[in-house]
Design an enzyme around this catalytic site. Structure first.
Site, PDB file in Angstrom:
ATOM      1  N   ARG A  50     -67.571  20.934 -13.708  1.00 31.57           N
ATOM      2  CA  ARG A  50     -67.783  19.557 -14.198  1.00 31.57           C
ATOM      3  C   ARG A  50     -69.212  19.349 -14.675  1.00 31.57           C
ATOM      4  O   ARG A  50     -69.450  18.673 -15.674  1.00 31.57           O
ATOM      5  CB  ARG A  50     -67.405  18.549 -13.100  1.00 31.57           C
ATOM      6  CG  ARG A  50     -67.375  17.106 -13.583  1.00 31.57           C
ATOM      7  CD  ARG A  50     -66.794  16.152 -12.571  1.00 31.57           C
ATOM      8  NE  ARG A  50     -67.636  16.028 -11.383  1.00 31.57           N
ATOM      9  CZ  ARG A  50     -67.324  15.303 -10.309  1.00 31.57           C
ATOM     10  NH1 ARG A  50     -66.177  14.645 -10.258  1.00 31.57           N
ATOM     11  NH2 ARG A  50     -68.134  15.241  -9.283  1.00 31.57           N
ATOM     12  N   ARG A 103     -84.937  16.752 -28.939  1.00 28.32           N
ATOM     13  CA  ARG A 103     -85.460  18.001 -29.547  1.00 28.32           C
ATOM     14  C   ARG A 103     -86.922  18.236 -29.195  1.00 28.32           C
ATOM     15  O   ARG A 103     -87.448  19.326 -29.347  1.00 28.32           O
ATOM     16  CB  ARG A 103     -85.298  17.941 -31.081  1.00 28.32           C
ATOM     17  CG  ARG A 103     -83.839  18.046 -31.511  1.00 28.32           C
ATOM     18  CD  ARG A 103     -83.688  17.787 -32.982  1.00 28.32           C
ATOM     19  NE  ARG A 103     -84.170  16.444 -33.340  1.00 28.32           N
ATOM     20  CZ  ARG A 103     -84.120  15.917 -34.561  1.00 28.32           C
ATOM     21  NH1 ARG A 103     -83.594  16.599 -35.551  1.00 28.32           N
ATOM     22  NH2 ARG A 103     -84.584  14.699 -34.792  1.00 28.32           N
ATOM     23  N   LYS A 150     -71.025  12.875 -15.808  1.00 33.22           N
ATOM     24  CA  LYS A 150     -71.810  12.450 -14.650  1.00 33.22           C
ATOM     25  C   LYS A 150     -73.272  12.528 -15.055  1.00 33.22           C
ATOM     26  O   LYS A 150     -73.965  13.506 -14.772  1.00 33.22           O
ATOM     27  CB  LYS A 150     -71.498  13.354 -13.454  1.00 33.22           C
ATOM     28  CG  LYS A 150     -70.758  12.600 -12.351  1.00 33.22           C
ATOM     29  CD  LYS A 150     -70.460  13.454 -11.166  1.00 33.22           C
ATOM     30  CE  LYS A 150     -71.284  13.086  -9.985  1.00 33.22           C
ATOM     31  NZ  LYS A 150     -71.023  11.771  -9.413  1.00 33.22           N
ATOM     32  N   GLU A 183     -62.734   2.078 -11.184  1.00 36.08           N
ATOM     33  CA  GLU A 183     -63.143   2.824  -9.990  1.00 36.08           C
ATOM     34  C   GLU A 183     -64.202   2.003  -9.272  1.00 36.08           C
ATOM     35  O   GLU A 183     -64.502   0.880  -9.677  1.00 36.08           O
ATOM     36  CB  GLU A 183     -63.698   4.198 -10.382  1.00 36.08           C
ATOM     37  CG  GLU A 183     -64.895   4.132 -11.320  1.00 36.08           C
ATOM     38  CD  GLU A 183     -65.418   5.504 -11.735  1.00 36.08           C
ATOM     39  OE1 GLU A 183     -65.134   6.500 -11.049  1.00 36.08           O
ATOM     40  OE2 GLU A 183     -66.128   5.561 -12.755  1.00 36.08           O
TER      41      GLU A 183
HETATM   42  N1  PXG Z   1     -66.715   7.709  -9.355  1.00 34.68           N
HETATM   43  C1  PXG Z   1     -68.039   7.698  -9.566  1.00 34.68           C
HETATM   44  C2  PXG Z   1     -68.618   6.735 -10.525  1.00 34.68           C
HETATM   45  C3  PXG Z   1     -68.865   8.614  -8.882  1.00 34.68           C
HETATM   46  O1  PXG Z   1     -70.187   8.607  -9.090  1.00 34.68           O
HETATM   47  C4  PXG Z   1     -66.894   9.472  -7.769  1.00 34.68           C
HETATM   48  C5  PXG Z   1     -66.135   8.561  -8.483  1.00 34.68           C
HETATM   49  C6  PXG Z   1     -66.216  10.430  -6.853  1.00 34.68           C
HETATM   50  O2  PXG Z   1     -66.205  11.736  -7.403  1.00 34.68           O
HETATM   51  P1  PXG Z   1     -66.208  13.023  -6.470  1.00 34.68           P
HETATM   52  O3  PXG Z   1     -66.121  14.157  -7.444  1.00 34.68           O
HETATM   53  O4  PXG Z   1     -67.486  13.024  -5.702  1.00 34.68           O
HETATM   54  O5  PXG Z   1     -65.033  12.932  -5.605  1.00 34.68           O
HETATM   55  C7  PXG Z   1     -68.291   9.513  -7.975  1.00 34.68           C
HETATM   56  C8  PXG Z   1     -69.165  10.477  -7.261  1.00 34.68           C
HETATM   57  C9  PXG Z   1     -73.876   8.052  -3.943  1.00 34.68           C
HETATM   58  C10 PXG Z   1     -73.228   9.034  -4.841  1.00 34.68           C
HETATM   59  O6  PXG Z   1     -75.010   8.323  -3.536  1.00 34.68           O
HETATM   60  C11 PXG Z   1     -71.896   8.958  -5.181  1.00 34.68           C
HETATM   61  C12 PXG Z   1     -71.331   9.908  -6.036  1.00 34.68           C
HETATM   62  C13 PXG Z   1     -72.090  10.886  -6.529  1.00 34.68           C
HETATM   63  C14 PXG Z   1     -73.421  10.936  -6.177  1.00 34.68           C
HETATM   64  C15 PXG Z   1     -74.001  10.020  -5.332  1.00 34.68           C
HETATM   65  O7  PXG Z   1     -73.271   7.030  -3.657  1.00 34.68           O
HETATM   66  N2  PXG Z   1     -69.993   9.770  -6.350  1.00 34.68           N
END
Ligand code: PXG
Length: 289
Positions: A50, A103, A150, A183
């Site tokens: 990812r 760049r 992300k 979400e």
């Molecule tokens: N939606 C969003 C917007 C996220 O940022 C998830 C869903 C869940 O994805 P995963 O792959 O982790 O199951 C995320 C990921 C935090 C924090 O500090 C949260 C995430 C990533 C980094 C930090 O709250 N969530």
């Protein structure tokens, strides 16, 4: 704590990047949040995949191969000697000038890996369940900045988090521009209705969460019918159970949404069953270090 920056390890006080790094100046970069349990990195390949997809989409060249990136994560974990860790892996556009043109970032990307311990929510919420609310800030339009990327630019989610906090809640439901549930700020959302599991499809301004995919996999293996389907707020309100999933949050039950009790107002049976199975899975699967 030892922090990895471009192949070298630094103590916390000395782990620094340039003020000209475009990750800082513009949020120009990508990241992953990964967990290890019992010296096993959970779904490491999926996170690296990812990360590279996010980078490809924003035309950010990662100077390591996927295999080298996996080795760097493992090396950081060994260096920190943590049995259970939260790993933050960042790739920024690197050092440039004060213009936003990527760049100008001639030195290439900066790679930072931090391994530490975190608990996202206080333990009591895992037992009693969370109260959440829907906030006015809608999730980024996929046509503008696709939530599948992300990126280091998390202001959209941070604004929603501020709105939740202003109302005394720990988490927020973000809707897409059509008004469907997208979400939460750092988690995916699931509901249970009549023993069926539902979560919004990834095209609805929703990150394809790795924990979300694990939950869908566990559900299907355990003969719980699971659907990726559009969800309205009404459907959340009348659900029997609700929970959130994320690497940082893991699986957390939700018992109140916008003032409406969900089911009996306590963590549901299917949710608790999935939490148990998820915990079992994290103990036995992953890349060893
Ligand atoms: N939606 C969003 C917007 C996220 O940022 C998830 C869903 C869940 O994805 P995963 O792959 O982790 O199951 C995320 C990921 C935090 C924090 O500090 C949260 C995430 C990533 C980094 C930090 O709250 N969530």
């Amino acid at each position: 704590m030892k922090i990895y920056i471009n192949g070298k390890f630094y103590d916390k006080d000395n782990a620094k990047v340039s003020v000209f790094d475009h990750g800082l100046l513009y949020g120009d970069g990508v990241f992953e949040g990964i967990r290890s349990y019992n010296r096993l990195v959970f779904k490491l390949n999926e996170h690296i995949e990812r990360l590279f997809e996010s980078a490809h989409s924003i035309m950010l060249k990662i100077p390591l191969t996927k295999e080298e990136m996996i080795k760097a994560v493992i090396k950081t974990l060994k260096e920190n000697n943590l049995d259970d860790a939260y790993i933050r892996l960042l790739v920024t556009r690197g050092e440039g000038d004060l213009g936003l043109d990527p760049r100008k970032c001639r030195a290439g990307a900066t790679i930072i890996i931090i391994a530490d311990k975190i608990a996202l929510y206080p333990e009591k919420y895992y037992k009693e369940g969370l109260e959440i609310i829907t906030v006015p800030t809608v999730r980024n339009l996929p046509e503008a900045l696709n939530p599948q990327i992300k990126s280091l630019n998390y202001l959209n989610n941070i604004l929603a988090k501020i709105e939740a906090a202003n109302s005394g809640c720990e988490e927020a439901i973000m809707l897409d521009s059509m008004g469907y549930v997208a979400e939460c700020t750092g988690d995916n959302l699931f509901i249970v209705k009549n023993k069926h599991l539902y979560t919004p499809p990834q095209c609805m301004g929703t990150l394809r969460g790795i924990t979300r995919d694990s939950v869908l996999e566990i559900a299907r293996k355990n003969k719980i019918s699971a659907h990726e389907h559009v969800i309205t707020r009404h459907e959340v309100y009348i659900s029997d159970e609700c929970f959130l999933t994320g690497t940082a949050a893991e699986i957390i039950p939700v018992v109140k949404v916008d003032g409406r009790l969900i089911g009996e107002g306590k963590p549901g049976k299917i949710t608790l069953g999935l939490i148990k199975k998820f915990k079992e899975l994290t103990k036995v699967t992953g890349v060893k270090y």
